[in-house]
Scaffold this active site. Structure first.
Site, mmCIF file in Angstrom:
data_model
loop_
_atom_site.group_PDB
_atom_site.id
_atom_site.type_symbol
_atom_site.label_atom_id
_atom_site.label_comp_id
_atom_site.label_asym_id
_atom_site.label_seq_id
_atom_site.Cartn_x
_atom_site.Cartn_y
_atom_site.Cartn_z
ATOM 1 N N HIS A 65 -1.600 -12.176 0.463
ATOM 2 C CA HIS A 65 -1.945 -10.990 -0.906
ATOM 3 C C HIS A 65 -3.038 -11.573 -2.112
ATOM 4 O O HIS A 65 -3.952 -11.203 -1.831
ATOM 5 C CB HIS A 65 -1.086 -9.772 -1.245
ATOM 6 C CG HIS A 65 -1.690 -8.351 -1.475
ATOM 7 N ND1 HIS A 65 -1.422 -7.667 -1.206
ATOM 8 C CD2 HIS A 65 -3.424 -8.699 -1.093
ATOM 9 C CE1 HIS A 65 -2.222 -6.254 -0.973
ATOM 10 N NE2 HIS A 65 -3.313 -6.529 -1.409
ATOM 11 N N TYR A 92 0.670 -1.736 -0.375
ATOM 12 C CA TYR A 92 0.269 -0.355 0.312
ATOM 13 C C TYR A 92 0.618 1.473 -0.021
ATOM 14 O O TYR A 92 0.828 2.202 1.196
ATOM 15 C CB TYR A 92 -0.773 -0.229 1.467
ATOM 16 C CG TYR A 92 -2.045 -1.172 0.730
ATOM 17 C CD1 TYR A 92 -2.107 -1.715 -0.377
ATOM 18 C CD2 TYR A 92 -2.818 -1.305 2.117
ATOM 19 C CE1 TYR A 92 -3.438 -2.270 -0.286
ATOM 20 C CE2 TYR A 92 -3.632 -2.233 1.791
ATOM 21 C CZ TYR A 92 -3.912 -3.269 0.891
ATOM 22 O OH TYR A 92 -5.605 -4.130 1.244
ATOM 23 N N SER A 148 -12.808 -4.210 0.069
ATOM 24 C CA SER A 148 -13.522 -3.435 -0.816
ATOM 25 C C SER A 148 -15.509 -3.910 -0.409
ATOM 26 O O SER A 148 -16.000 -3.519 -1.284
ATOM 27 C CB SER A 148 -13.897 -3.263 -1.788
ATOM 28 O OG SER A 148 -12.360 -2.348 -2.432
ATOM 29 N N LEU A 160 -17.621 -1.876 0.605
ATOM 30 C CA LEU A 160 -19.324 -0.440 -0.047
ATOM 31 C C LEU A 160 -18.853 -0.317 -0.929
ATOM 32 O O LEU A 160 -18.883 0.589 -1.748
ATOM 33 C CB LEU A 160 -18.160 0.589 1.062
ATOM 34 C CG LEU A 160 -18.822 0.931 2.490
ATOM 35 C CD1 LEU A 160 -17.804 1.621 3.107
ATOM 36 C CD2 LEU A 160 -20.480 0.192 3.008
ATOM 37 N N GLY A 161 -18.337 -1.184 -1.928
ATOM 38 C CA GLY A 161 -18.213 -1.755 -3.531
ATOM 39 C C GLY A 161 -16.417 -0.547 -3.331
ATOM 40 O O GLY A 161 -16.643 -0.647 -4.875
HETATM 41 N N1 LIG Z 1 -7.504 -8.168 -0.420
HETATM 42 C C1 LIG Z 1 -7.206 -6.936 -1.245
HETATM 43 O O1 LIG Z 1 -7.007 -7.581 -2.418
HETATM 44 C C2 LIG Z 1 -7.865 -5.527 -0.817
HETATM 45 C C3 LIG Z 1 -8.526 -5.387 -2.104
HETATM 46 C C4 LIG Z 1 -8.876 -4.035 -1.606
HETATM 47 C C5 LIG Z 1 -8.725 -3.342 -0.767
HETATM 48 N N2 LIG Z 1 -8.706 -3.983 0.140
HETATM 49 C C6 LIG Z 1 -8.752 -3.475 1.820
HETATM 50 O O2 LIG Z 1 -9.963 -3.396 1.798
HETATM 51 C C7 LIG Z 1 -10.019 -2.391 2.568
HETATM 52 C C8 LIG Z 1 -11.343 -1.294 2.093
HETATM 53 O O3 LIG Z 1 -11.809 -1.447 0.316
HETATM 54 P P1 LIG Z 1 -11.219 0.390 -0.356
HETATM 55 O O4 LIG Z 1 -11.498 1.302 0.759
HETATM 56 O O5 LIG Z 1 -11.182 -0.014 -1.658
HETATM 57 O O6 LIG Z 1 -13.281 0.046 -0.648
HETATM 58 P P2 LIG Z 1 -14.351 0.204 0.415
HETATM 59 O O7 LIG Z 1 -14.484 0.088 1.459
HETATM 60 O O8 LIG Z 1 -15.291 -0.453 -0.073
HETATM 61 O O9 LIG Z 1 -15.047 1.871 0.146
HETATM 62 C C9 LIG Z 1 -13.878 3.490 0.866
HETATM 63 C C10 LIG Z 1 -14.825 4.701 0.360
HETATM 64 O O10 LIG Z 1 -15.925 4.942 0.858
HETATM 65 C C11 LIG Z 1 -16.871 5.576 1.236
HETATM 66 N N3 LIG Z 1 -16.966 5.821 2.676
HETATM 67 C C12 LIG Z 1 -16.342 4.532 3.270
HETATM 68 N N4 LIG Z 1 -17.531 4.323 5.098
HETATM 69 C C13 LIG Z 1 -18.582 5.018 4.403
HETATM 70 C C14 LIG Z 1 -19.298 5.750 5.092
HETATM 71 N N5 LIG Z 1 -20.071 5.412 6.311
HETATM 72 N N6 LIG Z 1 -20.140 7.090 4.787
HETATM 73 C C15 LIG Z 1 -20.100 7.228 3.347
HETATM 74 N N7 LIG Z 1 -18.439 6.557 2.533
HETATM 75 C C16 LIG Z 1 -18.257 5.799 2.873
HETATM 76 C C17 LIG Z 1 -14.982 6.069 1.944
HETATM 77 O O11 LIG Z 1 -14.642 7.329 1.605
HETATM 78 P P3 LIG Z 1 -14.078 8.578 1.449
HETATM 79 O O12 LIG Z 1 -12.761 8.959 0.686
HETATM 80 O O13 LIG Z 1 -14.358 9.789 1.806
HETATM 81 O O14 LIG Z 1 -13.688 8.119 3.219
HETATM 82 C C18 LIG Z 1 -14.412 5.831 0.568
HETATM 83 O O15 LIG Z 1 -13.801 6.514 -0.407
HETATM 84 C C19 LIG Z 1 -8.519 -1.246 1.919
HETATM 85 O O16 LIG Z 1 -8.054 0.320 2.386
HETATM 86 C C20 LIG Z 1 -7.645 -2.350 1.504
HETATM 87 O O17 LIG Z 1 -7.586 -2.584 3.363
HETATM 88 C C21 LIG Z 1 -8.157 -5.535 0.056
#
Ligand SMILES: NC(=O)c1ccc[n+]([C@@H]2O[C@H](COP(=O)([O-])OP(=O)(O)OC[C@H]3O[C@@H](n4cnc5c(N)ncnc54)[C@H](OP(=O)(O)O)[C@@H]3O)[C@@H](O)[C@H]2O)c1
Length: 287
Positions: A132, A54, A212, A214-215
């Site tokens: 990963h 990251y 992800s 939340l999409g």
């Molecule tokens: N293992 C893997 O291969 C892999 C791949 C991708 C991700 N991940 C992990 O999964 C985590 C989450 O995934 P992600 O960050 O891609 O996507 P996500 O959690 O699906 O979405 C994050 C987005 O949602 C918004 N958000 C979060 N909570 C909210 C709420 N309560 N109300 C309104 N908006 C909200 C955030 O807004 P703001 O930007 O405004 O704060 C951010 O832009 C990553 O941080 C990482 O640790 C793992």
């Protein structure tokens, strides 16, 4: 209070902070990053998710792990209550000038990066270390041997796999044994292809962590998938993101979510999802 759940031996919270957006492309300042992690911890979150990879393509490796360490070292709360999960097997690159995520699942690379992760996090042993993503150039069992070596050498206390199929989960069960505690796969209203692994992990006593949830931090291709969640949210007077997370957590006691955030407000809202009780009728409607 944030909903408590056991992740293997760790008494932690079902909702963790996905730290990725704090240090990849379009990340906020380091100050806001630390503020966001502190806000989550102050609100009771006890699970942080990071990875060796990251960092921005072309930027300094392990930026996120270093940020997590800085945030924990400057936090006044009980550090020993916080479970930190990290991952090895990915690195950042460019393809046609576009930032990309490449894989390196060679056991020697995983061992090197695992040791670097422990150093960057400032810990003797990593709480939870995931492989990963499968590397098509390396047999999956060979990559798992690299993770096993890190367990045996005490670099990691517990292990997990990410982006894994049922067949790969079974290989990890065989090779990593009882130190294998979690599967982290993509899962959300816009991505349910991994439903089989969510169900399977419950059956074999593993935890399932939705990435992800939340999409994703980019706008979803099909926003209509959230319409039913928005309708339920309106009746409860909460954000639809809370409904999405509560729906995921209702899939089983083995499920965890790690919503990402670029700022304190969004993670503070997400952490309330554990208090939201959805009725059986609502859950049936949401699918
Ligand atoms: N293992 C893997 O291969 C892999 C791949 C991708 C991700 N991940 C992990 O999964 C985590 C989450 O995934 P992600 O960050 O891609 O996507 P996500 O959690 O699906 O979405 C994050 C987005 O949602 C918004 N958000 C979060 N909570 C909210 C709420 N309560 N109300 C309104 N908006 C909200 C955030 O807004 P703001 O930007 O405004 O704060 C951010 O832009 C990553 O941080 C990482 O640790 C793992």
């Amino acid at each position: 209070m944030v909903l408590a759940r056991n992740l293997g031996p760790y008494a932690t919270t079902a909702i963790g902070l996905g730290c990725m957006p704090l240090s990849i492309e379009d990340h906020p300042s380091e100050e806001v990053g630390i503020e966001t992690i502190h806000a989550a911890l102050d609100a009771g979150c006890r699970h942080l998710d990071t990875a060796w990879a990251y960092y921005e393509s072309g930027g300094e490796e392990e930026t996120n792990e270093k940020l997590v360490r800085k945030a924990l070292e400057s936090w006044n709360g009980p550090r020993d209550e916080v479970s930190v999960a990290t991952k090895v097997g990915h690195y950042r690159n460019f393809t046609d000038n576009v930032p990309t995520w490449d894989v390196d699942g060679r056991p020697e690379s995983l061992i090197k990066h695992g040791k670097e992760s422990a150093l960057a996090l400032g810990v003797d042993a990593i709480d939870l270390l995931y492989f990963h993503r499968p590397d098509p150039k390396v047999a999956y069992n060979e990559s798992l041997e690299g993770i096993k070596a890190l367990l045996e050498q005490g670099v990691a206390k517990k292990a997990g796999v990410s982006n894994a199929s049922i067949e790969q989960i079974d290989m990890a069960r065989e090779i990593l044994g009882s130190d294998f505690i979690a599967v982290q796969n993509q899962y959300s209203p816009i991505y349910k292809d991994t439903q089989d692994t969510l169900d399977y992990t419950a059956k074999v006593g593993l935890n399932f962590v939705c990435w992800s949830p939340l999409g994703g931090y980019r706008k979803a291709k099909d926003e209509t998938k959230f319409d039913a969640f928005k309708a339920v949210a309106a009746t409860h007077g909460v954000s639809y993101q809370q409904v999405v997370l509560a729906w995921e957590l209702a899939k089983g006691d083995h499920v965890f979510v790690i919503p990402g955030a670029h700022r304190p407000a969004t993670i503070l809202d997400s952490l309330k999802a554990g208090d939201l009780k959805l009725s059986p009728e609502e859950l049936a409607k949401l699918g």
